[in-house]
Design a protein around this motif. Structure first.
Motif, mmCIF file in Angstrom:
data_model
loop_
_atom_site.group_PDB
_atom_site.id
_atom_site.type_symbol
_atom_site.label_atom_id
_atom_site.label_comp_id
_atom_site.label_asym_id
_atom_site.label_seq_id
_atom_site.Cartn_x
_atom_site.Cartn_y
_atom_site.Cartn_z
ATOM 1 N N MET A 1 0.192 25.347 -13.401
ATOM 2 C CA MET A 1 1.193 24.660 -12.586
ATOM 3 C C MET A 1 0.876 24.906 -11.113
ATOM 4 N N LYS A 2 0.759 23.830 -10.357
ATOM 5 C CA LYS A 2 0.467 23.952 -8.924
ATOM 6 C C LYS A 2 1.713 24.383 -8.163
ATOM 7 N N LYS A 3 1.482 25.207 -7.138
ATOM 8 C CA LYS A 3 2.577 25.694 -6.299
ATOM 9 C C LYS A 3 2.637 24.907 -5.000
ATOM 10 N N VAL A 4 3.852 24.551 -4.619
ATOM 11 C CA VAL A 4 4.096 23.791 -3.392
ATOM 12 C C VAL A 4 5.036 24.600 -2.508
ATOM 13 N N LEU A 5 4.711 24.689 -1.230
ATOM 14 C CA LEU A 5 5.592 25.310 -0.250
ATOM 15 C C LEU A 5 5.999 24.245 0.758
ATOM 16 N N ILE A 6 7.308 24.055 0.910
ATOM 17 C CA ILE A 6 7.842 23.096 1.877
ATOM 18 C C ILE A 6 8.480 23.893 3.005
ATOM 19 N N ILE A 7 7.972 23.705 4.225
ATOM 20 C CA ILE A 7 8.501 24.398 5.402
ATOM 21 C C ILE A 7 9.116 23.336 6.305
ATOM 22 N N ASP A 8 10.438 23.271 6.291
ATOM 23 C CA ASP A 8 11.158 22.248 7.057
ATOM 24 C C ASP A 8 12.593 22.712 7.239
ATOM 25 N N ASP A 9 13.132 22.533 8.443
ATOM 26 C CA ASP A 9 14.505 22.954 8.694
ATOM 27 C C ASP A 9 15.537 21.936 8.214
ATOM 28 N N GLU A 10 15.094 20.771 7.778
ATOM 29 C CA GLU A 10 16.008 19.776 7.223
ATOM 30 C C GLU A 10 16.247 20.112 5.751
ATOM 31 N N ARG A 11 17.320 20.825 5.487
ATOM 32 C CA ARG A 11 17.594 21.303 4.127
ATOM 33 C C ARG A 11 17.718 20.167 3.120
ATOM 34 N N ASP A 12 18.331 19.064 3.522
ATOM 35 C CA ASP A 12 18.482 17.932 2.606
ATOM 36 C C ASP A 12 17.117 17.389 2.183
ATOM 37 N N LEU A 13 16.184 17.297 3.119
ATOM 38 C CA LEU A 13 14.843 16.821 2.796
ATOM 39 C C LEU A 13 14.154 17.791 1.840
ATOM 40 N N CYS A 14 14.302 19.075 2.088
ATOM 41 C CA CYS A 14 13.685 20.077 1.217
ATOM 42 C C CYS A 14 14.211 19.946 -0.214
ATOM 43 N N VAL A 15 15.506 19.817 -0.348
ATOM 44 C CA VAL A 15 16.118 19.695 -1.672
ATOM 45 C C VAL A 15 15.671 18.397 -2.346
ATOM 46 N N GLU B 1 5.964 33.937 5.844
ATOM 47 C CA GLU B 1 6.189 35.024 4.879
ATOM 48 C C GLU B 1 5.967 34.532 3.455
ATOM 49 N N LYS B 2 6.523 33.365 3.134
ATOM 50 C CA LYS B 2 6.372 32.821 1.783
ATOM 51 C C LYS B 2 4.932 32.397 1.521
ATOM 52 N N LEU B 3 4.250 31.962 2.545
ATOM 53 C CA LEU B 3 2.851 31.591 2.413
ATOM 54 C C LEU B 3 2.054 32.766 1.850
ATOM 55 N N GLU B 4 2.341 33.941 2.372
ATOM 56 C CA GLU B 4 1.637 35.156 1.936
ATOM 57 C C GLU B 4 1.992 35.521 0.495
ATOM 58 N N SER B 5 3.264 35.397 0.130
ATOM 59 C CA SER B 5 3.689 35.834 -1.201
ATOM 60 C C SER B 5 3.471 34.784 -2.290
ATOM 61 N N VAL B 6 3.513 33.492 -1.933
ATOM 62 C CA VAL B 6 3.424 32.415 -2.919
ATOM 63 C C VAL B 6 1.982 31.932 -3.122
ATOM 64 N N SER B 7 1.167 31.931 -2.072
ATOM 65 C CA SER B 7 -0.182 31.364 -2.092
ATOM 66 C C SER B 7 -0.169 29.944 -2.669
ATOM 67 N N PRO B 8 0.491 29.022 -1.965
ATOM 68 C CA PRO B 8 0.638 27.667 -2.489
ATOM 69 C C PRO B 8 -0.666 26.875 -2.492
ATOM 70 N N ASP B 9 -0.733 25.925 -3.413
ATOM 71 C CA ASP B 9 -1.858 24.995 -3.475
ATOM 72 C C ASP B 9 -1.665 23.872 -2.465
ATOM 73 N N GLN C 1 6.245 18.889 -12.726
ATOM 74 C CA GLN C 1 5.611 20.171 -13.088
ATOM 75 C C GLN C 1 5.002 20.918 -11.910
ATOM 76 N N TYR C 2 5.656 20.861 -10.752
ATOM 77 C CA TYR C 2 5.242 21.653 -9.599
ATOM 78 C C TYR C 2 6.207 22.821 -9.438
ATOM 79 N N ASP C 3 5.678 23.977 -9.079
ATOM 80 C CA ASP C 3 6.466 25.158 -8.771
ATOM 81 C C ASP C 3 6.751 25.093 -7.269
ATOM 82 N N VAL C 4 7.996 24.775 -6.898
ATOM 83 C CA VAL C 4 8.335 24.462 -5.512
ATOM 84 C C VAL C 4 9.090 25.616 -4.847
#
Length: 111
Positions: free
Chosen positions: A1-15, A39-47, A25-28
């Protein structure tokens, strides 16, 4: 399962993006500030990273080199509501550009 990290202050867009990606099937993972995202970049190592430029604590695009150095195989999708992306970023084939508002129909080409 590929990991996705979304970095955005617009909470509605993130959700919205998470709601769209999880059934595919993405781990978001979500971050609402640049600091939290790094910080999450370091711990998640997103694809795949979706990175907004205008964040409350800095410009996302200023962290491109940092992200590329730590995750050289990841795809980075830069997002902005403002037209015009830095020319120097256009030469990196692992970086794609999304103009807001984002069309969910077009989102698959960024995965």
């Amino acid at each position: 399962m590929k990991k996705v990290l979304i970095i955005d202050d617009e909470r509605d867009l993130c959700v919205l993006l998470k709601t769209y990606l999880v059934p595919l099937q993405y781990d978001v993972h979500l971050a609402y500030t640049l600091t939290e995202g790094i910080e999450k970049l370091e711990s998640v190592s997103p694809d795949i990273v979706f990175l907004d430029n205008n964040l409350p604590d800095g410009l996302g695009w200023d962290k491109i080199d940092y992200i590329r150095a730590r995750l050289p195989d990841s795809t980075i999708n830069l997002m902005s509501a403002y037209r015009g992306f830095p020319e120097e970023l256009g030469s990196d084939s692992a970086i794609k550009f999304l103009e807001k508002p984002i069309s969910l129909g077009a989102l698959k080409s960024y995965l």
